[in-house]
Motif scaffolding. Structure first.
Motif: not given
Length: 310
Positions: A35-38, A49-50, A65-66, A100-102
């Motif tokens: 999972t990514t975060v700002a 980038n991930a 996942y964003a 990217l996963q929805p």
């Protein structure tokens, strides 16, 4: 059995090295998703980038996942001066083709933890926004968290202000939610990560591996952290986030201490500071353990060995 793991991150060069190290040891770490975060850069770059790093390692089956595009209460503060405008300065990586996963990153975290048959470890490499919102939405997920291992905070001096480390400064309110949740937490602060330096000799060892992964890693590390190296007069740039993955693999390479840690969420000059009660002057029970030191040669050798496997 491999430890079930979710990485929550904001890639970022040091996040990228941490992801690569994880992907190098599937027999030890069962990566359920990223999972990514700002944070280091905005969310549109961290999620991209991930995926770039997963593709670099040939692991396109990993799901990314964003999550949250901004901190809980503050506007976003990034670190493009450290990681470059793209977040991965020094490596010319193509745009990712893996999807990217929805599903939103927070919902993925909640779903995995609610359905887990065995407890899941969370490796938290950026601001804690996603983790805090997951805990707020569904506090019952805590029963399926084996451990939260976090890179963040500082016992002494910060790196984005004189008081605060970057991840805690970006979203101090999220960090306080996580620290107060009651989960088993290990915090790896700047005081530890500044003991792990990308010296010229270590950088050359990575280059000598000669693989595309190693060449990309060396390129990123050559650029990354130069401001810190110059600011602190160090013989190399501190390497922060991979310490989390190394700790999960070889905790015996670190010394730890159980302490109570609070986060300053209001201070004019100290916003984001971790208030670490080393000597229990407050009388409050410890809410986590921090690392105090690491075996730098062994930690960096493990990182280099991981990069050589990809």
């Amino acid at each position: 059995m491999a430890r079930s793991l979710i990485i929550d991150c904001d890639p970022g060069v040091d996040d990228a090295i941490a992801i690569l190290l994880t992907l190098a040891v599937p027999d030890r770490l069962n990566l359920l998703g990223i999972t990514t975060v700002a944070g280091n850069v905005p969310l549109d770059l961290t999620q991209s980038n991930a995926r770039k790093i997963c593709e670099l390692a040939g692991r396109t089956e990993v799901k990314v996942y964003a999550g949250c595009p901004r901190p809980l209460l503050r506007s976003l503060h990034t670190a493009a001066d450290v990681h470059g405008a793209t977040g991965l300065q020094g490596a010319a990586l193509p745009e990712p083709t893996m999807p990217l996963q929805p599903q939103h990153g927070v919902d993925f975290l909640v779903e995995q933890l609610m359905q887990a048959e065995q407890p899941i470890t969370l490796a938290v490499l950026g601001p804690m926004t996603n983790i805090a919102i997951a805990l707020i939405k569904h506090p019952e997920i805590i029963q399926n968290i084996a451990e939260i291992v976090i890179m963040g905070g500082a016992v002494t001096q910060g790196n984005v202000t004189s008081s605060a480390e970057f991840n805690l400064y970006v979203d101090p309110h999220a960090a306080q939610v996580v620290f107060d949740a009651g989960a088993p937490i290990t915090l790896i602060p700047l005081d530890t990560t500044h003991q792990l330096l990308t010296t010229p000799a270590r950088l050359e060892t990575i280059r000598q591996i000669g693989t595309p992964v190693a060449q990309a890693a060396a390129g990123m590390l050559a650029f990354y952290g130069m401001p810190d190296s110059q600011r602190y007069g160090l013989p190399g740039a501190p390497l922060h986030d991979p310490c989390v993955i190394v700790y999960l693999l070889e905790p015996n390479l670190f010394t730890t201490q159980a302490v109570h840690v609070a986060v300053e969420t209001q201070g004019t000059h100290t916003l984001g500071r971790t208030v670490v009660d080393l000597w229990n002057v407050s009388g409050q029970s410890p809410n986590l353990q921090i690392t105090r030191s690491l075996d730098a040669e062994s930690v960096y050798a493990l990182i280099i060995d991981g990069l050589a496997k990809l």
